[in-house]
Design an enzyme around this catalytic site. Structure first.
Site, PDB file in Angstrom:
ATOM      1  N   LYS A 195      71.135 -66.933 -32.501  1.00 32.53           N
ATOM      2  CA  LYS A 195      71.529 -67.063 -33.905  1.00 32.53           C
ATOM      3  C   LYS A 195      72.608 -68.133 -34.000  1.00 32.53           C
ATOM      4  O   LYS A 195      73.685 -67.997 -33.422  1.00 32.53           O
ATOM      5  CB  LYS A 195      72.046 -65.723 -34.433  1.00 32.53           C
ATOM      6  CG  LYS A 195      72.573 -65.825 -35.857  1.00 32.53           C
ATOM      7  CD  LYS A 195      72.941 -64.475 -36.447  1.00 32.53           C
ATOM      8  CE  LYS A 195      73.512 -64.661 -37.842  1.00 32.53           C
ATOM      9  NZ  LYS A 195      73.851 -63.377 -38.466  1.00 32.53           N
ATOM     10  N   LYS A 248      66.985 -67.822 -35.084  1.00 32.91           N
ATOM     11  CA  LYS A 248      67.449 -67.901 -36.466  1.00 32.91           C
ATOM     12  C   LYS A 248      68.465 -69.018 -36.593  1.00 32.91           C
ATOM     13  O   LYS A 248      69.404 -69.039 -35.814  1.00 32.91           O
ATOM     14  CB  LYS A 248      68.088 -66.559 -36.836  1.00 32.91           C
ATOM     15  CG  LYS A 248      68.686 -66.539 -38.220  1.00 32.91           C
ATOM     16  CD  LYS A 248      69.431 -65.254 -38.449  1.00 32.91           C
ATOM     17  CE  LYS A 248      70.092 -65.339 -39.813  1.00 32.91           C
ATOM     18  NZ  LYS A 248      71.100 -64.343 -39.989  1.00 32.91           N
TER      19      LYS A 248
HETATM   20  C1  PBG Z   1      74.680 -60.949 -41.261  1.00 24.56           C
HETATM   21  C2  PBG Z   1      73.470 -61.772 -41.529  1.00 24.56           C
HETATM   22  C3  PBG Z   1      73.388 -63.052 -42.076  1.00 24.56           C
HETATM   23  C4  PBG Z   1      72.044 -63.353 -42.184  1.00 24.56           C
HETATM   24  C5  PBG Z   1      71.342 -62.269 -41.668  1.00 24.56           C
HETATM   25  N1  PBG Z   1      72.239 -61.306 -41.271  1.00 24.56           N
HETATM   26  C6  PBG Z   1      74.461 -63.970 -42.553  1.00 24.56           C
HETATM   27  C7  PBG Z   1      75.433 -64.550 -41.645  1.00 24.56           C
HETATM   28  O1  PBG Z   1      75.350 -64.425 -40.412  1.00 24.56           O
HETATM   29  O2  PBG Z   1      76.385 -65.129 -42.179  1.00 24.56           O
HETATM   30  C8  PBG Z   1      71.498 -64.610 -42.758  1.00 24.56           C
HETATM   31  C9  PBG Z   1      70.147 -64.490 -43.393  1.00 24.56           C
HETATM   32  C10 PBG Z   1      69.759 -65.588 -44.303  1.00 24.56           C
HETATM   33  O3  PBG Z   1      70.442 -66.610 -44.491  1.00 24.56           O
HETATM   34  O4  PBG Z   1      68.677 -65.424 -44.892  1.00 24.56           O
HETATM   35  N2  PBG Z   1      75.409 -61.333 -40.143  1.00 24.56           N
HETATM   36 ZN    ZN Z   2      77.473 -60.426 -40.025  1.00 22.27          ZN
END
Ligand code: PBG
Ligand code: ZN
Length: 330
Positions: A195, A248
């Site tokens: 991520k 992701k």
């Molecule tokens: C929570 C989370 C996020 C997303 C999924 N779970 C946001 C982040 O990490 O700031 C992003 C999903 C998206 O942009 O569609 N940590």
């Molecule tokens: Zn988060």
């Protein structure tokens, strides 16, 4: 003249093009994200994500029915609580929004596969994904028991799969062992393994009211410049007991997705994130690109090696496929 390659023979008409098609889209490829808020009677369109809504638990009937009718098999839940504090205490409450949504969806659609995102940022007053020390740093090991508690609480509510998105080290091991200790060895775990710290999450943070109130997430989410590090993160999730790995965002990281799908035997999910959705949605709405940019993009993610795709396009895609409007891509 030497004979040369005549690729056009196999592109001559729709029939041969379809016979030669390597990848196709089906409703079963997609997981629909759902944002759940507190209150009653709420079904409010999210301005940063046109076509996506905030739902209160009592209003989930609508989307449950749409998923069932269009052949969407699963969803991933995000909770947006009214009350936030420094340690995300709302997240693990028995009657929290996500816990209630799990029970409600389970009763509406017994066969729906329900995934819950596990993180603290939607629940913390500071918007970070873990516990802070006095200097505003996110503490790793202190955060782990909180994540484990949240995951067990979702399991108690009947979730099928938990998906920790916090990027703390050791979270997969901590959550897996807590689930097992509580008797939930059948609850699956999908790691947000690779991520990246991405600007593509912008519309989500707006939707989930989860933007960090100071600083950024670069001390826990990955550097977009890195490829080999993704392999390390994936391997860690394999070793710690994840059932599914994830990359992701998807589009700017298709190289990572492709490589991980080749390297690892576990299924790999791709998260086609909020900014990727908003970008295409708005471009199509403004007439900058034909709507077919959407199936083209989803095909690319599948072609790169995704076992399934978490996408805000899920319902729209499944409905188009069902109705035959995306015949060329399905
Ligand atoms: C929570 C989370 C996020 C997303 C999924 N779970 C946001 C982040 O990490 O700031 C992003 C999903 C998206 O942009 O569609 N940590
Ligand atoms: Zn988060």
């Amino acid at each position: 003249m030497k004979p040369f390659y005549r690729g056009r023979r196999l592109r001559k008409n729709a029939a041969i093009r379809s016979l030669m098609q390597e990848v196709r889209l089906t409703p079963q490829d997609f997981i629909q994200p759902i944002f759940v808020v507190e209150g009653e009677g709420v079904k409010q369109e999210i301005s940063s994500l046109p076509g996506q809504y905030h739902y209160s638990v009592d209003m989930l009937d609508d989307i449950a029915q749409r998923m069932q009718q269009s052949g969407i098999l699963g969803c991933i839940l995000f909770g947006i609580p009214d009350h936030k504090d420094s340690c995300a205490s709302e997240a693990a409450k028995e009657d929290g929004v996500v816990q209630q949504a799990i029970r409600r969806l389970r009763s509406l659609s017994p066969d729906l596969y329900i995934i819950a995102d596990v993180c603290m940022c939607e629940y913390t007053s500071h918007g970070h994904c873990g516990i802070l020390n006095g200097k505003g740093e996110v503490l790793n090991d202190e955060t782990l028991p909180h994540l484990a508690e949240i995951a067990v609480s979702y399991a108690e509510a009947g979730v099928d799969m938990v998906a920790p998105s916090d990027m703390m080290d050791g979270h997969t091991a901590a959550i897996r062992s807590a689930l097992d200790a509580a008797g939930y060895e059948q609850v699956a775990l999908m790691g947000y393994s690779a991520k990246y710290a991405s600007a593509y999450y912008g519309p989500f943070r707006e939707a989930a009211h989860s933007a960090p109130s100071f600083g950024d997430r670069k001390s826990y989410q990955m550097n977009p410049a890195n490829r080999t590090e993704a392999l390390l993160e994936m391997q860690a999730d394999v070793d710690e007991g994840a059932d599914v790995l994830m990359v992701k965002p998807a589009l700017a990281y298709l190289d990572i997705l492709c490589e991980c799908a080749n390297q690892f035997r576990l299924p790999i999910a791709a998260y086609n994130v909020s900014g990727e959705y908003a970008m295409l949605k708005m471009a199509v709405q403004q007439g900058l690109m034909a709507e077919s940019v959407i199936p083209e993009t989803l095909l690319a993610i599948k072609r790169a090696g995704a076992s399934f795709i978490i996408t805000y396009f899920a319902l729209e895609a499944a409905e188009n496929i069902k109705q035959g409007a995306w015949e060329q891509w399905a």
